[in-house]
Design a protein around this motif. Sequence first.
Motif, PDB file in Angstrom:
ATOM      1  N   ALA A   5       0.857  -1.166   0.000  1.00 34.68           N
ATOM      2  CA  ALA A   5       0.000   0.000   0.000  1.00 34.68           C
ATOM      3  C   ALA A   5       0.896   1.218   0.000  1.00 34.68           C
ATOM      4  CB  ALA A   5      -0.885  -0.015   1.248  1.00 34.68           C
ATOM      5  N   PRO A   6       0.376   2.344  -0.410  1.00 36.15           N
ATOM      6  CA  PRO A   6       1.184   3.547  -0.366  1.00 36.15           C
ATOM      7  C   PRO A   6       1.662   3.809   1.064  1.00 36.15           C
ATOM      8  CG  PRO A   6      -1.000   3.988  -1.286  1.00 36.15           C
ATOM      9  CD  PRO A   6      -0.961   2.564  -0.871  1.00 36.15           C
ATOM     10  N   SER A   7       2.759   4.531   1.201  1.00 36.42           N
ATOM     11  CA  SER A   7       3.303   4.791   2.531  1.00 36.42           C
ATOM     12  C   SER A   7       2.320   5.557   3.400  1.00 36.42           C
ATOM     13  CB  SER A   7       4.615   5.554   2.422  1.00 36.42           C
ATOM     14  OG  SER A   7       4.382   6.815   1.835  1.00 36.42           O
ATOM     15  N   THR A   8       1.334   6.193   2.800  1.00 35.13           N
ATOM     16  CA  THR A   8       0.352   6.944   3.573  1.00 35.13           C
ATOM     17  C   THR A   8      -0.818   6.065   4.019  1.00 35.13           C
ATOM     18  OG1 THR A   8      -0.733   7.625   1.543  1.00 35.13           O
ATOM     19  CG2 THR A   8       0.878   9.144   2.474  1.00 35.13           C
ATOM     20  N   ALA A   9      -0.786   4.794   3.692  1.00 33.48           N
ATOM     21  CA  ALA A   9      -1.879   3.918   4.101  1.00 33.48           C
ATOM     22  C   ALA A   9      -1.677   3.473   5.542  1.00 33.48           C
ATOM     23  CB  ALA A   9      -1.957   2.693   3.192  1.00 33.48           C
ATOM     24  N   ALA A  10      -2.756   3.353   6.256  1.00 31.22           N
ATOM     25  CA  ALA A  10      -2.705   2.848   7.620  1.00 31.22           C
ATOM     26  C   ALA A  10      -2.616   1.332   7.569  1.00 31.22           C
ATOM     27  CB  ALA A  10      -3.958   3.275   8.372  1.00 31.22           C
ATOM     28  N   PRO A  11      -2.108   0.707   8.623  1.00 28.70           N
ATOM     29  CA  PRO A  11      -2.031  -0.745   8.617  1.00 28.70           C
ATOM     30  C   PRO A  11      -3.413  -1.377   8.711  1.00 28.70           C
ATOM     31  CG  PRO A  11      -1.452   0.111  10.764  1.00 28.70           C
ATOM     32  CD  PRO A  11      -1.620   1.297   9.852  1.00 28.70           C
ATOM     33  N   ILE A  12      -3.562  -2.504   8.067  1.00 33.64           N
ATOM     34  CA  ILE A  12      -4.833  -3.228   8.145  1.00 33.64           C
ATOM     35  C   ILE A  12      -4.896  -3.911   9.501  1.00 33.64           C
ATOM     36  CG2 ILE A  12      -6.154  -5.139   7.190  1.00 33.64           C
ATOM     37  CD1 ILE A  12      -4.948  -4.444   4.481  1.00 33.64           C
ATOM     38  N   GLY A  13      -5.996  -3.789  10.161  1.00 37.52           N
ATOM     39  CA  GLY A  13      -6.124  -4.393  11.482  1.00 37.52           C
ATOM     40  C   GLY A  13      -7.557  -4.748  11.770  1.00 37.52           C
ATOM     41  N   PRO A  41      -4.833   1.085  19.788  1.00 42.15           N
ATOM     42  CA  PRO A  41      -3.517   0.473  19.972  1.00 42.15           C
ATOM     43  C   PRO A  41      -2.637   0.689  18.736  1.00 42.15           C
ATOM     44  CG  PRO A  41      -5.242  -1.040  20.669  1.00 42.15           C
ATOM     45  CD  PRO A  41      -5.922   0.130  20.001  1.00 42.15           C
ATOM     46  N   GLY A  42      -1.346   0.772  18.954  1.00 43.29           N
ATOM     47  CA  GLY A  42      -0.422   0.954  17.846  1.00 43.29           C
ATOM     48  C   GLY A  42      -0.194   2.415  17.506  1.00 43.29           C
ATOM     49  N   ARG A  86      -4.856   7.275  15.834  1.00 39.67           N
ATOM     50  CA  ARG A  86      -5.979   8.080  16.317  1.00 39.67           C
ATOM     51  C   ARG A  86      -6.933   8.301  15.148  1.00 39.67           C
ATOM     52  NH1 ARG A  86      -5.236  13.451  19.753  1.00 39.67           N
ATOM     53  NH2 ARG A  86      -4.906  11.816  21.306  1.00 39.67           N
ATOM     54  N   THR A  87      -8.197   7.905  15.335  1.00 33.03           N
ATOM     55  CA  THR A  87      -9.210   8.171  14.317  1.00 33.03           C
ATOM     56  C   THR A  87     -10.039   9.369  14.755  1.00 33.03           C
ATOM     57  OG1 THR A  87     -10.701   6.536  15.332  1.00 33.03           O
ATOM     58  CG2 THR A  87      -9.399   5.802  13.435  1.00 33.03           C
ATOM     59  N   THR A  88     -10.518  10.127  13.747  1.00 26.20           N
ATOM     60  CA  THR A  88     -11.371  11.275  14.021  1.00 26.20           C
ATOM     61  C   THR A  88     -12.633  11.170  13.167  1.00 26.20           C
ATOM     62  OG1 THR A  88     -10.233  12.595  12.345  1.00 26.20           O
ATOM     63  CG2 THR A  88      -9.454  12.804  14.615  1.00 26.20           C
ATOM     64  N   TYR A  89     -13.713  11.707  13.709  1.00 23.02           N
ATOM     65  CA  TYR A  89     -15.025  11.615  13.080  1.00 23.02           C
ATOM     66  C   TYR A  89     -15.696  12.985  13.194  1.00 23.02           C
ATOM     67  CZ  TYR A  89     -13.895   6.816  14.456  1.00 23.02           C
ATOM     68  OH  TYR A  89     -13.252   5.614  14.662  1.00 23.02           O
ATOM     69  N   TRP A 122     -13.891  11.147   7.903  1.00 25.48           N
ATOM     70  CA  TRP A 122     -13.229  10.167   8.742  1.00 25.48           C
ATOM     71  C   TRP A 122     -11.732  10.245   8.475  1.00 25.48           C
ATOM     72  CZ3 TRP A 122     -12.762   4.402   7.287  1.00 25.48           C
ATOM     73  CH2 TRP A 122     -12.238   3.658   8.353  1.00 25.48           C
ATOM     74  N   GLY A 123     -10.969  10.492   9.533  1.00 21.05           N
ATOM     75  CA  GLY A 123      -9.528  10.616   9.386  1.00 21.05           C
ATOM     76  C   GLY A 123      -8.788   9.683  10.329  1.00 21.05           C
ATOM     77  N   VAL A 124      -7.506   9.471  10.024  1.00 19.84           N
ATOM     78  CA  VAL A 124      -6.645   8.679  10.912  1.00 19.84           C
ATOM     79  C   VAL A 124      -5.227   9.222  10.800  1.00 19.84           C
ATOM     80  CG1 VAL A 124      -6.130   6.852   9.209  1.00 19.84           C
ATOM     81  CG2 VAL A 124      -5.952   6.345  11.645  1.00 19.84           C
ATOM     82  N   ARG A 125      -4.538   9.210  11.933  1.00 20.93           N
ATOM     83  CA  ARG A 125      -3.130   9.601  11.910  1.00 20.93           C
ATOM     84  C   ARG A 125      -2.350   8.795  12.927  1.00 20.93           C
ATOM     85  NH1 ARG A 125      -1.889  13.912  15.757  1.00 20.93           N
ATOM     86  NH2 ARG A 125      -3.804  14.517  16.787  1.00 20.93           N
ATOM     87  N   ARG A 126      -1.065   8.721  12.679  1.00 17.06           N
ATOM     88  CA  ARG A 126      -0.116   8.122  13.613  1.00 17.06           C
ATOM     89  C   ARG A 126       0.829   9.257  13.962  1.00 17.06           C
ATOM     90  NH1 ARG A 126       1.897   4.095  10.848  1.00 17.06           N
ATOM     91  NH2 ARG A 126       0.589   2.513  11.757  1.00 17.06           N
ATOM     92  N   GLU A 127       0.776   9.681  15.225  1.00 19.24           N
ATOM     93  CA  GLU A 127       1.490  10.868  15.674  1.00 19.24           C
ATOM     94  C   GLU A 127       1.087  12.041  14.791  1.00 19.24           C
ATOM     95  OE1 GLU A 127       5.649  10.030  16.263  1.00 19.24           O
ATOM     96  OE2 GLU A 127       5.187   8.235  17.411  1.00 19.24           O
ATOM     97  N   ARG A 128       2.017  12.635  14.031  1.00 21.28           N
ATOM     98  CA  ARG A 128       1.659  13.792  13.192  1.00 21.28           C
ATOM     99  C   ARG A 128       1.422  13.415  11.733  1.00 21.28           C
ATOM    100  NH1 ARG A 128       2.171  18.704  15.159  1.00 21.28           N
ATOM    101  NH2 ARG A 128       2.793  19.599  13.160  1.00 21.28           N
ATOM    102  N   GLU A 129       1.554  12.136  11.401  1.00 22.63           N
ATOM    103  CA  GLU A 129       1.409  11.686  10.011  1.00 22.63           C
ATOM    104  C   GLU A 129      -0.020  11.236   9.727  1.00 22.63           C
ATOM    105  OE1 GLU A 129       3.252   8.420   6.878  1.00 22.63           O
ATOM    106  OE2 GLU A 129       3.681   8.197   9.008  1.00 22.63           O
TER     107      GLU A 129
END
Length: 165
Positions: A18-26, A91-92, A95-98, A133-140
Amino acid sequence: MRLITLTPAALCTVFLTAPSTAAPIGDFDWPLQPRPAVVRPFDNPEHDWLPGHRGVDLAGSDGQSVLSAGDGIVVFAGTVADKPVISIDHPGGLRTTYEPVSAAVPVGRRVTRGAPIGILRPGHPPCSPCLHWGVRREREYLDPLGLIRHAPVRLKPLIIEPQHA
């Protein structure tokens, strides 16, 4: 025509990237049910200061129940720029936002995937009512669609035609 059965050791390894901007599948699922249409896709700009779309817009209806995409803890339920927003830490380090979502859960509440967290409200142009609907890992920022487990990859039997000299 001959059908050749290959052992697992004889199969090639398939890598799905997946592109580097994709979140991990979980263990995540859609925050709206039934599965919504994606009205506007993720568009991460090359640099933080450039305009982009750091999430996806999902078609919904005013008053529709919004669900937690995964297990986590509600860390924000309030107003940002006159829009009601909910943020959940998972976990991991995700952070998701709605938004725009009127919260039905307080900050500090532990939620599970699929648990109702609020009610979708109008106010997210140009597709109102829709869920941003958004998601980030730290500032990414990451593409939230990368959280969704798509249909599994299935390998079909390999048919090899005999070669004639």
